[in-house]
Design a protein around this motif. Structure first.
Motif, PDB file in Angstrom:
ATOM      1  N   LEU A   3       0.819  -1.210   0.000  1.00  0.00           N
ATOM      2  CA  LEU A   3       0.000   0.000   0.000  1.00  0.00           C
ATOM      3  C   LEU A   3       0.852   1.260   0.000  1.00  0.00           C
ATOM      4  O   LEU A   3       0.483   2.266  -0.612  1.00  0.00           O
ATOM      5  CB  LEU A   3      -0.959  -0.002   1.192  1.00  0.00           C
ATOM      6  CG  LEU A   3      -2.088  -1.017   1.093  1.00  0.00           C
ATOM      7  CD1 LEU A   3      -2.893  -1.030   2.386  1.00  0.00           C
ATOM      8  CD2 LEU A   3      -2.976  -0.721  -0.092  1.00  0.00           C
ATOM      9  N   LEU A   4       1.986   1.224   0.669  1.00  0.00           N
ATOM     10  CA  LEU A   4       2.879   2.378   0.665  1.00  0.00           C
ATOM     11  C   LEU A   4       3.368   2.671  -0.754  1.00  0.00           C
ATOM     12  O   LEU A   4       3.311   3.812  -1.223  1.00  0.00           O
ATOM     13  CB  LEU A   4       4.067   2.133   1.597  1.00  0.00           C
ATOM     14  CG  LEU A   4       5.065   3.277   1.698  1.00  0.00           C
ATOM     15  CD1 LEU A   4       4.414   4.502   2.330  1.00  0.00           C
ATOM     16  CD2 LEU A   4       6.281   2.834   2.505  1.00  0.00           C
ATOM     17  N   PHE A   5       3.824   1.625  -1.463  1.00  0.00           N
ATOM     18  CA  PHE A   5       4.288   1.819  -2.838  1.00  0.00           C
ATOM     19  C   PHE A   5       3.147   2.292  -3.733  1.00  0.00           C
ATOM     20  O   PHE A   5       3.319   3.163  -4.580  1.00  0.00           O
ATOM     21  CB  PHE A   5       4.907   0.533  -3.389  1.00  0.00           C
ATOM     22  CG  PHE A   5       6.162   0.101  -2.674  1.00  0.00           C
ATOM     23  CD1 PHE A   5       7.082   1.034  -2.203  1.00  0.00           C
ATOM     24  CD2 PHE A   5       6.437  -1.236  -2.466  1.00  0.00           C
ATOM     25  CE1 PHE A   5       8.241   0.638  -1.545  1.00  0.00           C
ATOM     26  CE2 PHE A   5       7.587  -1.648  -1.814  1.00  0.00           C
ATOM     27  CZ  PHE A   5       8.495  -0.708  -1.352  1.00  0.00           C
ATOM     28  N   LYS A   6       1.959   1.716  -3.528  1.00  0.00           N
ATOM     29  CA  LYS A   6       0.810   2.115  -4.348  1.00  0.00           C
ATOM     30  C   LYS A   6       0.391   3.554  -4.049  1.00  0.00           C
ATOM     31  O   LYS A   6      -0.101   4.252  -4.938  1.00  0.00           O
ATOM     32  CB  LYS A   6      -0.339   1.134  -4.161  1.00  0.00           C
ATOM     33  CG  LYS A   6      -0.048  -0.201  -4.837  1.00  0.00           C
ATOM     34  CD  LYS A   6      -1.180  -1.204  -4.692  1.00  0.00           C
ATOM     35  CE  LYS A   6      -0.846  -2.486  -5.462  1.00  0.00           C
ATOM     36  NZ  LYS A   6      -1.919  -3.484  -5.362  1.00  0.00           N
ATOM     37  N   SER A   7       0.607   4.015  -2.810  1.00  0.00           N
ATOM     38  CA  SER A   7       0.284   5.415  -2.503  1.00  0.00           C
ATOM     39  C   SER A   7       1.197   6.350  -3.296  1.00  0.00           C
ATOM     40  O   SER A   7       0.758   7.405  -3.763  1.00  0.00           O
ATOM     41  CB  SER A   7       0.388   5.695  -0.993  1.00  0.00           C
ATOM     42  OG  SER A   7       1.725   5.780  -0.558  1.00  0.00           O
ATOM     43  N   PHE A   8       2.468   5.954  -3.490  1.00  0.00           N
ATOM     44  CA  PHE A   8       3.380   6.745  -4.325  1.00  0.00           C
ATOM     45  C   PHE A   8       2.907   6.756  -5.774  1.00  0.00           C
ATOM     46  O   PHE A   8       2.980   7.786  -6.443  1.00  0.00           O
ATOM     47  CB  PHE A   8       4.812   6.190  -4.246  1.00  0.00           C
ATOM     48  CG  PHE A   8       5.584   6.677  -3.062  1.00  0.00           C
ATOM     49  CD1 PHE A   8       6.388   7.795  -3.160  1.00  0.00           C
ATOM     50  CD2 PHE A   8       5.502   6.019  -1.846  1.00  0.00           C
ATOM     51  CE1 PHE A   8       7.112   8.253  -2.061  1.00  0.00           C
ATOM     52  CE2 PHE A   8       6.213   6.464  -0.740  1.00  0.00           C
ATOM     53  CZ  PHE A   8       7.013   7.586  -0.849  1.00  0.00           C
ATOM     54  N   LEU A   9       2.431   5.598  -6.250  1.00  0.00           N
ATOM     55  CA  LEU A   9       1.935   5.533  -7.623  1.00  0.00           C
ATOM     56  C   LEU A   9       0.725   6.447  -7.816  1.00  0.00           C
ATOM     57  O   LEU A   9       0.651   7.193  -8.792  1.00  0.00           O
ATOM     58  CB  LEU A   9       1.569   4.088  -7.988  1.00  0.00           C
ATOM     59  CG  LEU A   9       2.709   3.070  -7.989  1.00  0.00           C
ATOM     60  CD1 LEU A   9       2.188   1.674  -8.283  1.00  0.00           C
ATOM     61  CD2 LEU A   9       3.788   3.460  -8.978  1.00  0.00           C
ATOM     62  N   VAL A  10      -0.214   6.389  -6.892  1.00  0.00           N
ATOM     63  CA  VAL A  10      -1.413   7.225  -6.986  1.00  0.00           C
ATOM     64  C   VAL A  10      -1.035   8.702  -6.918  1.00  0.00           C
ATOM     65  O   VAL A  10      -1.532   9.520  -7.697  1.00  0.00           O
ATOM     66  CB  VAL A  10      -2.435   6.857  -5.875  1.00  0.00           C
ATOM     67  CG1 VAL A  10      -3.565   7.860  -5.812  1.00  0.00           C
ATOM     68  CG2 VAL A  10      -2.984   5.457  -6.104  1.00  0.00           C
ATOM     69  N   ALA A  11      -0.144   9.059  -5.991  1.00  0.00           N
ATOM     70  CA  ALA A  11       0.262  10.462  -5.833  1.00  0.00           C
ATOM     71  C   ALA A  11       0.926  11.006  -7.098  1.00  0.00           C
ATOM     72  O   ALA A  11       0.805  12.192  -7.399  1.00  0.00           O
ATOM     73  CB  ALA A  11       1.215  10.603  -4.647  1.00  0.00           C
ATOM     74  N   ASN A  12       1.594  10.133  -7.843  1.00  0.00           N
ATOM     75  CA  ASN A  12       2.286  10.560  -9.056  1.00  0.00           C
ATOM     76  C   ASN A  12       1.509  10.230 -10.329  1.00  0.00           C
ATOM     77  O   ASN A  12       2.073  10.260 -11.425  1.00  0.00           O
ATOM     78  CB  ASN A  12       3.681   9.935  -9.109  1.00  0.00           C
ATOM     79  CG  ASN A  12       4.570  10.487  -8.025  1.00  0.00           C
ATOM     80  OD1 ASN A  12       4.779  11.689  -7.951  1.00  0.00           O
ATOM     81  ND2 ASN A  12       5.072   9.625  -7.161  1.00  0.00           N
ATOM     82  N   SER A  13       0.236   9.892 -10.160  1.00  0.00           N
ATOM     83  CA  SER A  13      -0.655   9.581 -11.295  1.00  0.00           C
ATOM     84  C   SER A  13      -0.104   8.486 -12.196  1.00  0.00           C
ATOM     85  O   SER A  13      -0.214   8.540 -13.420  1.00  0.00           O
ATOM     86  CB  SER A  13      -0.944  10.840 -12.112  1.00  0.00           C
ATOM     87  OG  SER A  13      -1.551  11.812 -11.305  1.00  0.00           O
ATOM     88  N   ILE A  14       0.511   7.484 -11.589  1.00  0.00           N
ATOM     89  CA  ILE A  14       1.019   6.324 -12.321  1.00  0.00           C
ATOM     90  C   ILE A  14       0.010   5.198 -12.138  1.00  0.00           C
ATOM     91  O   ILE A  14      -0.444   4.940 -11.027  1.00  0.00           O
ATOM     92  CB  ILE A  14       2.403   5.892 -11.788  1.00  0.00           C
ATOM     93  CG1 ILE A  14       3.407   7.029 -11.943  1.00  0.00           C
ATOM     94  CG2 ILE A  14       2.887   4.626 -12.497  1.00  0.00           C
ATOM     95  CD1 ILE A  14       4.737   6.779 -11.246  1.00  0.00           C
ATOM     96  N   GLU A  15      -0.329   4.549 -13.229  1.00  0.00           N
ATOM     97  CA  GLU A  15      -1.323   3.481 -13.161  1.00  0.00           C
ATOM     98  C   GLU A  15      -0.834   2.341 -12.263  1.00  0.00           C
ATOM     99  O   GLU A  15       0.320   1.902 -12.358  1.00  0.00           O
ATOM    100  CB  GLU A  15      -1.602   2.939 -14.564  1.00  0.00           C
ATOM    101  CG  GLU A  15      -2.668   1.880 -14.575  1.00  0.00           C
ATOM    102  CD  GLU A  15      -2.941   1.338 -15.972  1.00  0.00           C
ATOM    103  OE1 GLU A  15      -3.583   0.288 -16.067  1.00  0.00           O
ATOM    104  OE2 GLU A  15      -2.493   1.965 -16.953  1.00  0.00           O
ATOM    105  N   ILE A  16      -1.719   1.870 -11.422  1.00  0.00           N
ATOM    106  CA  ILE A  16      -1.394   0.753 -10.532  1.00  0.00           C
ATOM    107  C   ILE A  16      -1.600  -0.546 -11.292  1.00  0.00           C
ATOM    108  O   ILE A  16      -2.690  -0.810 -11.790  1.00  0.00           O
ATOM    109  CB  ILE A  16      -2.276   0.777  -9.264  1.00  0.00           C
ATOM    110  CG1 ILE A  16      -1.986   2.024  -8.448  1.00  0.00           C
ATOM    111  CG2 ILE A  16      -2.055  -0.479  -8.441  1.00  0.00           C
ATOM    112  CD1 ILE A  16      -2.863   2.182  -7.229  1.00  0.00           C
ATOM    113  N   VAL A  17      -0.542  -1.322 -11.387  1.00  0.00           N
ATOM    114  CA  VAL A  17      -0.644  -2.618 -12.055  1.00  0.00           C
ATOM    115  C   VAL A  17      -1.204  -3.636 -11.065  1.00  0.00           C
ATOM    116  O   VAL A  17      -0.943  -3.545  -9.863  1.00  0.00           O
ATOM    117  CB  VAL A  17       0.724  -3.088 -12.598  1.00  0.00           C
ATOM    118  CG1 VAL A  17       1.207  -2.174 -13.701  1.00  0.00           C
ATOM    119  CG2 VAL A  17       1.750  -3.174 -11.487  1.00  0.00           C
ATOM    120  N   PRO A  18      -1.981  -4.590 -11.549  1.00  0.00           N
ATOM    121  CA  PRO A  18      -2.574  -5.585 -10.641  1.00  0.00           C
ATOM    122  C   PRO A  18      -1.555  -6.640 -10.213  1.00  0.00           C
ATOM    123  O   PRO A  18      -1.497  -7.735 -10.761  1.00  0.00           O
ATOM    124  CB  PRO A  18      -3.713  -6.184 -11.462  1.00  0.00           C
ATOM    125  CG  PRO A  18      -3.300  -5.991 -12.882  1.00  0.00           C
ATOM    126  CD  PRO A  18      -2.462  -4.744 -12.913  1.00  0.00           C
TER     127      PRO A  18
END
Length: 160
Positions: free
Chosen positions: A102-117
């Motif tokens: 979740l920490l890594f995914k929060s960085f992705l969301v904050a930087n508008s990078i698509e979250i891969v499944p």
């Protein structure tokens, strides 16, 4: 003087309803009846869809969930260290892995990078822009196994 937001008071009201035994869906109906007119309470998918839509794009929400999981893992670790739990550490490692995810995914969301499944922590760390040394990469690889199966199942599930 501290001023509290509407959201704060909404959460307080929800907590009070839960303490009084209100089911999860009923607390929303009690607070926002106009939103639920004509809604079948046996099918809450529209509520969950709206909740997902609002939260999935909010990096603070992802980060907050990561912190909650990390604190839960810390509590388990402390109990395990004192010999107060029968857990062998698998649950702790699973929760720590989920916290990193979740920490890594929060960085992705904050930087508008698509979250891969994926639950692969090394892949998520790389996508989030982290540079890892061999030891860190090994630790994340180990925790990834706990997210996938070791924290939940007695045998490996073919999903890696």
């Amino acid at each position: 003087m501290t001023r509290y937001t509407r959201w704060f008071w909404y959460e307080v009201w929800c907590a009070l309803l839960v303490l009084r035994g209100a089911p999860y869906c009923r607390r929303y109906v009690a607070i926002y009846p106009a939103l639920f007119r004509g809604l079948d309470l046996n099918n809450l998918d529209p509520i969950y869809d709206l909740q997902f839509e609002q939260m999935s794009g909010n990096s603070s929400y992802w980060h907050s969930k990561s912190c909650h999981l990390r604190k839960s893992a810390e509590i388990l670790w402390d109990a395990w260290s004192r010999g107060e739990t029968l857990d062998s550490g698998d649950t702790y490692r699973m929760i720590m892995g989920m916290s990193f995810e979740l920490l890594f995914k929060s960085f992705l969301v904050a930087n508008s990078i698509e979250i891969v499944p994926t639950h692969n922590l090394n892949d998520l760390a790389k996508l989030a822009g982290f540079t890892l040394d061999d030891k860190e990469s090994s630790i994340l690889h180990n925790l990834t196994g706990y997210i996938y199966w070791q924290g939940k199942s007695s045998t490996q599930i073919n999903c890696l």
